[in-house]
Write an enzyme that holds these catalytic residues in place. Structure first.
Site, PDB file in Angstrom:
ATOM      1  N   ASP A  17      47.532  43.995  39.013  1.00  0.00           N
ATOM      2  CA  ASP A  17      46.460  43.882  38.031  1.00  0.00           C
ATOM      3  C   ASP A  17      46.640  44.989  36.985  1.00  0.00           C
ATOM      4  O   ASP A  17      46.662  46.164  37.331  1.00  0.00           O
ATOM      5  CB  ASP A  17      45.105  44.040  38.757  1.00  0.00           C
ATOM      6  CG  ASP A  17      43.956  43.492  37.942  1.00  0.00           C
ATOM      7  OD1 ASP A  17      44.086  43.403  36.713  1.00  0.00           O
ATOM      8  OD2 ASP A  17      42.920  43.158  38.554  1.00  0.00           O
ATOM      9  N   ASP A 110      46.283  39.054  32.786  1.00  0.00           N
ATOM     10  CA  ASP A 110      46.576  40.412  33.242  1.00  0.00           C
ATOM     11  C   ASP A 110      46.669  40.560  34.756  1.00  0.00           C
ATOM     12  O   ASP A 110      46.623  41.670  35.259  1.00  0.00           O
ATOM     13  CB  ASP A 110      45.535  41.389  32.682  1.00  0.00           C
ATOM     14  CG  ASP A 110      44.184  41.222  33.344  1.00  0.00           C
ATOM     15  OD1 ASP A 110      43.916  40.118  33.854  1.00  0.00           O
ATOM     16  OD2 ASP A 110      43.411  42.184  33.356  1.00  0.00           O
ATOM     17  N   GLU A 111      46.789  39.471  35.490  1.00  0.00           N
ATOM     18  CA  GLU A 111      46.945  39.636  36.934  1.00  0.00           C
ATOM     19  C   GLU A 111      47.711  38.481  37.567  1.00  0.00           C
ATOM     20  O   GLU A 111      47.729  37.367  37.047  1.00  0.00           O
ATOM     21  CB  GLU A 111      45.571  39.778  37.620  1.00  0.00           C
ATOM     22  CG  GLU A 111      44.655  38.626  37.380  1.00  0.00           C
ATOM     23  CD  GLU A 111      43.339  38.757  38.151  1.00  0.00           C
ATOM     24  OE1 GLU A 111      43.383  38.903  39.376  1.00  0.00           O
ATOM     25  OE2 GLU A 111      42.290  38.684  37.502  1.00  0.00           O
TER      26      GLU A 111
END
Length: 401
Positions: A17, A110-111
């Site tokens: 993350d 973003d992860e």
DNA sequence: TCTGGGGTCCTAGGACCC
DNA sequence: TCTGGGGTCCTAGGACCC
């Protein structure tokens, strides 16, 4: 749990993350800002989209009204986001993941989850792989991330949150109960403020309280869906295989646009024009994606923040700006608001399907065909010269173009 | 302090059909 | 004539996530 040579049979999962991703991308080439409080968003009536860790030290967080953030920290720096750069960095991060393993499941920009069971021979233990990925992302992209390493995706996800910022947390199979049980129920994925309140009223404070409750009891209290879900998360038994999906390849189920006005609007003419703007934005996106939808939904938010929605389902799907707009306007008129001030309106199209295979030519009237062709012409000019240049006449000032 | 924007999924009630 | 149950679709609202 079976073990052949002492080591338990588990699939090591990494959850990676990015730390304060939007801010990190925005200032990655401005190291002088790295230790300053920085946010993306939070202008006018808006809320903070993303806050970096120095800003969080002031109590600032995503979704906080910008006015409050500035009060908490007058020297707060607000930066603009370049969506193109965000997409580019996101892509480069995925490429780094793929160097470690082909089993990557992207969750959002973003992860991602990584199944690294096949990578340990080449790159060492899952923990070593985590450090390797973090090092590559930091060196090549000038941003930091945090990683959770665990036997299941949901435990890995909790791990990465505990590792933030810029860290690694490893949860070995035998440590899962000890890691999960002391956590607050609100830390479970799917438990927001509302469910947390409900659970606490019922005497559930920690994840362990849920893990120790018989499943049928949870079903009774929370419904079979949420009850089963939370019990699996609380016991760390959500052993699913990763899809190996590199991003959302499934078509969206719905798409929409909404806008909070700079000041509340009450004039019907203004609102009809906003609905056209939003309908055009949404249908253009659909035409680009090659989707059509059958349900058109209108959302309206009043000055006091109460929000209602109305929707209508058509016999045939559409991507025609004019059709979506006409229905949105009818839904608005049917509300009979008599000039009540609105803070926000939104238009959304649901039940999307691929346009191919939904040939409407036989049912299309001449008029509609004309609108559909006009849409495509507008799209083409917009592609070439930018959407600022091409506006419908009624979107121009005073609605007279 | 005064609350963005883009999504997904779930629930519940009513209509309708078998 | 009354009753039941199940399935599906539609609508509205709400919780949640990023």
């Amino acid at each position: 749990m079976t073990s052949s040579a002492g080591a338990p049979e588990v699939t090591p999962i990494l959850h990676v993350d990015m730390d304060a991703f939007f801010v990190s991308v925005a200032i990655r080439h401005q190291p002088e800002l790295w230790d300053q409080p920085v946010v993306v968003g939070g202008h006018a009536r808006g809320v903070v989209t993303c806050a970096n860790y120095p800003a969080r030290a002031y109590g600032i967080h995503a979704a906080m009204p910008g006015s409050m953030a500035r009060r908490l920290c007058p020297q707060l720096v607000s930066v603009r986001l370049d969506f193109g750069e965000v997409a580019e960095v996101s892509k480069q991060v995925r490429e780094i993941f793929r160097r470690a393993t082909p089993l990557v499941e992207v969750v959002s920009v973003d992860e991602a989850f990584l199944d690294v069971r096949g990578a340990t021979r080449l790159f060492g233990s899952p923990e070593q792989i985590a450090h390797r990925i973090r090092r590559q992302i930091a060196e090549e992209l000038s941003i930091t991330c945090s990683v959770g390493v665990a036997p299941t995706p949901s435990v890995a996800k909790v791990g990465s949150r505990k590792a933030k910022p810029d860290g690694v947390v490893v949860v070995r199979p035998e440590d899962v109960p000890g890691f999960l049980h002391p956590l607050d129920v609100g830390e479970l994925y799917g438990v927001g403020p509302s469910t947390r309140k409900r659970l606490r009223r019922l005497g559930f404070e920690t994840v362990g309280d849920i893990a120790r409750t018989p499943v049928p009891t949870l079903h009774q209290i929370l419904g079979p869906r949420l009850g089963g879900h939370l019990h699996r998360l609380a016991t760390g038994t959500d052993r699913r295989e990763l899809t190996g999906r590199l991003g959302p390849d499934l078509p969206d189920r719905s798409t929409g646009a909404q806008e909070t006005f700079g000041h509340d609007l009450s004039d019907r003419e203004d609102i009809v024009r906003e609905l056209l703007r939003l309908s055009a934005r949404v249908t253009r996106r659909m035409r680009r994606a090659g989707t059509v939808g059958r349900t058109i939904a209108l959302t309206v938010r009043f000055s006091d923040f109460t929000t209602i929605s109305r929707s209508r389902t058509l016999p045939d799907p559409t991507d025609v700006t004019q059709e979506v707009h006409a229905i949105a306007v009818r839904l608005y008129d049917d509300l009979n608001l008599r000039g009540r001030a609105l803070r926000l309106v939104g238009v959304r199209v649901e039940h999307l399907v691929a346009r191919e295979g939904t040939d409407r030519q036989l049912v299309l009237g001449e008029r509609e065909r004309g609108w559909s062709e006009a849409d495509r012409a507008v799209d083409q000019v917009a592609e070439r010269f930018g959407s600022q240049l091409v506006r419908r006449a009624s979107l121009l000032h005073n609605g007279r173009g």
